[in-house]
Write a protein that holds these residues in place. Structure first.
Motif, PDB file in Angstrom:
ATOM      1  N   PHE A 139      -3.407  14.822  -9.574  1.00  0.00           N
ATOM      2  CA  PHE A 139      -3.571  13.479 -10.127  1.00  0.00           C
ATOM      3  C   PHE A 139      -3.864  12.463  -9.026  1.00  0.00           C
ATOM      4  O   PHE A 139      -4.551  11.472  -9.249  1.00  0.00           O
ATOM      5  N   LEU A 140      -3.332  12.680  -7.826  1.00  0.00           N
ATOM      6  CA  LEU A 140      -3.506  11.724  -6.729  1.00  0.00           C
ATOM      7  C   LEU A 140      -4.829  11.877  -5.990  1.00  0.00           C
ATOM      8  O   LEU A 140      -5.327  10.925  -5.406  1.00  0.00           O
ATOM      9  N   ASN A 141      -5.406  13.078  -5.981  1.00  0.00           N
ATOM     10  CA  ASN A 141      -6.592  13.359  -5.162  1.00  0.00           C
ATOM     11  C   ASN A 141      -7.726  12.372  -5.347  1.00  0.00           C
ATOM     12  O   ASN A 141      -8.372  11.987  -4.384  1.00  0.00           O
ATOM     13  N   ASN A 142      -8.006  11.961  -6.546  1.00  0.00           N
ATOM     14  CA  ASN A 142      -9.142  11.070  -6.813  1.00  0.00           C
ATOM     15  C   ASN A 142      -8.723   9.648  -7.138  1.00  0.00           C
ATOM     16  O   ASN A 142      -9.493   8.903  -7.716  1.00  0.00           O
ATOM     17  N   ARG A 143      -7.521   9.287  -6.774  1.00  0.00           N
ATOM     18  CA  ARG A 143      -7.025   7.938  -7.055  1.00  0.00           C
ATOM     19  C   ARG A 143      -7.194   7.041  -5.830  1.00  0.00           C
ATOM     20  O   ARG A 143      -7.009   7.468  -4.704  1.00  0.00           O
ATOM     21  N   SER A 144      -7.508   5.804  -6.087  1.00  0.00           N
ATOM     22  CA  SER A 144      -7.592   4.819  -5.004  1.00  0.00           C
ATOM     23  C   SER A 144      -6.467   3.788  -5.124  1.00  0.00           C
ATOM     24  O   SER A 144      -6.392   2.871  -4.327  1.00  0.00           O
ATOM     25  N   HIS A 145      -5.618   3.944  -6.139  1.00  0.00           N
ATOM     26  CA  HIS A 145      -4.514   3.006  -6.325  1.00  0.00           C
ATOM     27  C   HIS A 145      -3.357   3.699  -7.055  1.00  0.00           C
ATOM     28  O   HIS A 145      -3.529   4.743  -7.672  1.00  0.00           O
ATOM     29  N   LEU A 146      -2.203   3.077  -6.955  1.00  0.00           N
ATOM     30  CA  LEU A 146      -0.984   3.462  -7.679  1.00  0.00           C
ATOM     31  C   LEU A 146      -0.394   2.202  -8.285  1.00  0.00           C
ATOM     32  O   LEU A 146      -0.732   1.086  -7.886  1.00  0.00           O
ATOM     33  N   TYR A 147       0.521   2.384  -9.192  1.00  0.00           N
ATOM     34  CA  TYR A 147       1.270   1.263  -9.733  1.00  0.00           C
ATOM     35  C   TYR A 147       2.696   1.310  -9.201  1.00  0.00           C
ATOM     36  O   TYR A 147       3.256   2.381  -9.006  1.00  0.00           O
ATOM     37  N   VAL A 148       3.258   0.151  -8.941  1.00  0.00           N
ATOM     38  CA  VAL A 148       4.658   0.030  -8.551  1.00  0.00           C
ATOM     39  C   VAL A 148       5.368  -0.649  -9.707  1.00  0.00           C
ATOM     40  O   VAL A 148       4.966  -1.735 -10.144  1.00  0.00           O
ATOM     41  N   ILE A 206       4.747  10.760   0.448  1.00  0.00           N
ATOM     42  CA  ILE A 206       4.203   9.415   0.283  1.00  0.00           C
ATOM     43  C   ILE A 206       5.055   8.441   1.082  1.00  0.00           C
ATOM     44  O   ILE A 206       6.279   8.545   1.098  1.00  0.00           O
ATOM     45  N   SER A 207       4.388   7.499   1.745  1.00  0.00           N
ATOM     46  CA  SER A 207       5.064   6.392   2.435  1.00  0.00           C
ATOM     47  C   SER A 207       4.579   5.092   1.828  1.00  0.00           C
ATOM     48  O   SER A 207       3.424   4.983   1.426  1.00  0.00           O
ATOM     49  N   LEU A 208       5.461   4.119   1.780  1.00  0.00           N
ATOM     50  CA  LEU A 208       5.106   2.788   1.292  1.00  0.00           C
ATOM     51  C   LEU A 208       4.995   1.838   2.464  1.00  0.00           C
ATOM     52  O   LEU A 208       5.766   1.912   3.415  1.00  0.00           O
ATOM     53  N   GLU A 209       4.046   0.924   2.388  1.00  0.00           N
ATOM     54  CA  GLU A 209       3.840  -0.105   3.404  1.00  0.00           C
ATOM     55  C   GLU A 209       4.197  -1.463   2.812  1.00  0.00           C
ATOM     56  O   GLU A 209       3.875  -1.742   1.658  1.00  0.00           O
ATOM     57  N   PHE A 210       4.852  -2.278   3.630  1.00  0.00           N
ATOM     58  CA  PHE A 210       5.263  -3.621   3.219  1.00  0.00           C
ATOM     59  C   PHE A 210       4.580  -4.623   4.139  1.00  0.00           C
ATOM     60  O   PHE A 210       4.945  -4.742   5.304  1.00  0.00           O
ATOM     61  N   MET A 221       5.798  -5.904   7.654  1.00  0.00           N
ATOM     62  CA  MET A 221       5.104  -4.928   8.505  1.00  0.00           C
ATOM     63  C   MET A 221       5.942  -3.664   8.693  1.00  0.00           C
ATOM     64  O   MET A 221       5.860  -3.003   9.716  1.00  0.00           O
ATOM     65  N   ASP A 222       6.741  -3.309   7.703  1.00  0.00           N
ATOM     66  CA  ASP A 222       7.561  -2.103   7.728  1.00  0.00           C
ATOM     67  C   ASP A 222       6.913  -1.020   6.886  1.00  0.00           C
ATOM     68  O   ASP A 222       6.057  -1.288   6.043  1.00  0.00           O
ATOM     69  N   SER A 223       7.345   0.202   7.097  1.00  0.00           N
ATOM     70  CA  SER A 223       6.953   1.299   6.225  1.00  0.00           C
ATOM     71  C   SER A 223       8.202   2.069   5.839  1.00  0.00           C
ATOM     72  O   SER A 223       9.214   2.031   6.536  1.00  0.00           O
ATOM     73  N   MET A 224       8.115   2.758   4.709  1.00  0.00           N
ATOM     74  CA  MET A 224       9.260   3.501   4.199  1.00  0.00           C
ATOM     75  C   MET A 224       8.775   4.843   3.666  1.00  0.00           C
ATOM     76  O   MET A 224       8.074   4.893   2.650  1.00  0.00           O
ATOM     77  N   PRO A 225       9.108   5.933   4.366  1.00  0.00           N
ATOM     78  CA  PRO A 225       8.748   7.243   3.814  1.00  0.00           C
ATOM     79  C   PRO A 225       9.631   7.557   2.618  1.00  0.00           C
ATOM     80  O   PRO A 225      10.825   7.294   2.631  1.00  0.00           O
ATOM     81  N   LEU A 226       9.020   8.072   1.569  1.00  0.00           N
ATOM     82  CA  LEU A 226       9.779   8.428   0.377  1.00  0.00           C
ATOM     83  C   LEU A 226      10.142   9.905   0.434  1.00  0.00           C
ATOM     84  O   LEU A 226       9.370  10.716   0.916  1.00  0.00           O
ATOM     85  N   ASN A 227      11.301  10.229  -0.053  1.00  0.00           N
ATOM     86  CA  ASN A 227      11.712  11.624  -0.079  1.00  0.00           C
ATOM     87  C   ASN A 227      11.320  12.263  -1.401  1.00  0.00           C
ATOM     88  O   ASN A 227      12.081  12.977  -2.023  1.00  0.00           O
ATOM     89  N   ILE A 228      10.091  11.953  -1.830  1.00  0.00           N
ATOM     90  CA  ILE A 228       9.535  12.521  -3.055  1.00  0.00           C
ATOM     91  C   ILE A 228       8.539  13.594  -2.639  1.00  0.00           C
ATOM     92  O   ILE A 228       7.420  13.276  -2.245  1.00  0.00           O
ATOM     93  N   PRO A 229       8.923  14.862  -2.672  1.00  0.00           N
ATOM     94  CA  PRO A 229       7.917  15.881  -2.394  1.00  0.00           C
ATOM     95  C   PRO A 229       6.935  15.949  -3.558  1.00  0.00           C
ATOM     96  O   PRO A 229       7.343  16.105  -4.711  1.00  0.00           O
ATOM     97  N   ALA A 245       0.846  -1.199   0.000  1.00  0.00           N
ATOM     98  CA  ALA A 245       0.000   0.000   0.000  1.00  0.00           C
ATOM     99  C   ALA A 245       0.877   1.244   0.000  1.00  0.00           C
ATOM    100  O   ALA A 245       2.052   1.191   0.377  1.00  0.00           O
ATOM    101  N   ALA A 246       0.285   2.352  -0.415  1.00  0.00           N
ATOM    102  CA  ALA A 246       0.943   3.658  -0.347  1.00  0.00           C
ATOM    103  C   ALA A 246       0.043   4.590   0.453  1.00  0.00           C
ATOM    104  O   ALA A 246      -1.181   4.522   0.353  1.00  0.00           O
ATOM    105  N   LEU A 247       0.652   5.453   1.258  1.00  0.00           N
ATOM    106  CA  LEU A 247      -0.066   6.442   2.056  1.00  0.00           C
ATOM    107  C   LEU A 247       0.376   7.822   1.588  1.00  0.00           C
ATOM    108  O   LEU A 247       1.567   8.116   1.582  1.00  0.00           O
ATOM    109  N   PHE A 248      -0.587   8.664   1.211  1.00  0.00           N
ATOM    110  CA  PHE A 248      -0.264  10.022   0.785  1.00  0.00           C
ATOM    111  C   PHE A 248      -0.781  10.993   1.835  1.00  0.00           C
ATOM    112  O   PHE A 248      -1.976  11.076   2.078  1.00  0.00           O
ATOM    113  N   ASP A 249       0.123  11.711   2.474  1.00  0.00           N
ATOM    114  CA  ASP A 249      -0.224  12.694   3.495  1.00  0.00           C
ATOM    115  C   ASP A 249      -0.379  14.050   2.813  1.00  0.00           C
ATOM    116  O   ASP A 249       0.590  14.628   2.340  1.00  0.00           O
ATOM    117  N   HIS A 250      -1.604  14.549   2.780  1.00  0.00           N
ATOM    118  CA  HIS A 250      -1.891  15.798   2.083  1.00  0.00           C
ATOM    119  C   HIS A 250      -1.322  17.014   2.806  1.00  0.00           C
ATOM    120  O   HIS A 250      -1.094  18.037   2.170  1.00  0.00           O
TER     121      HIS A 250
END
Length: 101
Positions: A61-70, A37-41, A45-53, A27-32
């Motif tokens: 583009f993200l506001n109305n999305r319920s999924h992303l592609y990896v 964005i953080s990724l969940e594994f 059971m780890d998470s990884m914050p991304l340094n992508i502002p 999963a991905a979590l987007f904090d508005h």
């Protein structure tokens, strides 16, 4: 590992990495509020914050999305591609949040 957030010509949003993650992203979590964005594994059971502002342009583009592609690549070949859920955090200004804000 380099990680980028890209939008396709069909307006699908993907996280593209050169190299493999240690386990599958579930999963991905987007904090508005922070624009991060953080990724969940799930396996570890780890998470990884991304340094992508995330810019305002990409936020639209993200506001109305319920999924992303990896997408994982070695710069020549795609070695993995799959879809994950996208969860939105701190999106109190959304019109349908209601009492949960």
């Amino acid at each position: 590992m380099n990680i980028d957030l890209l939008v396709s010509k069909d307006q699908d949003v993907g996280i593209v990495s050169t190299g493999k993650f240690e386990s599958r992203v579930t999963a991905a979590l987007f904090d508005h509020e922070t624009g991060l964005i953080s990724l969940e594994f799930g396996e570890t059971m780890d998470s990884m914050p991304l340094n992508i502002p995330v810019s305002e342009e990409l936020t639209s583009f993200l506001n109305n999305r319920s999924h992303l592609y990896v997408i994982g690549t070695d710069r020549k070949h795609i070695h993995e591609a799959y879809r994950i859920p996208l969860m939105h955090l701190n999106m109190a200004n959304a019109p349908d949040v209601g009492e949960w804000a």
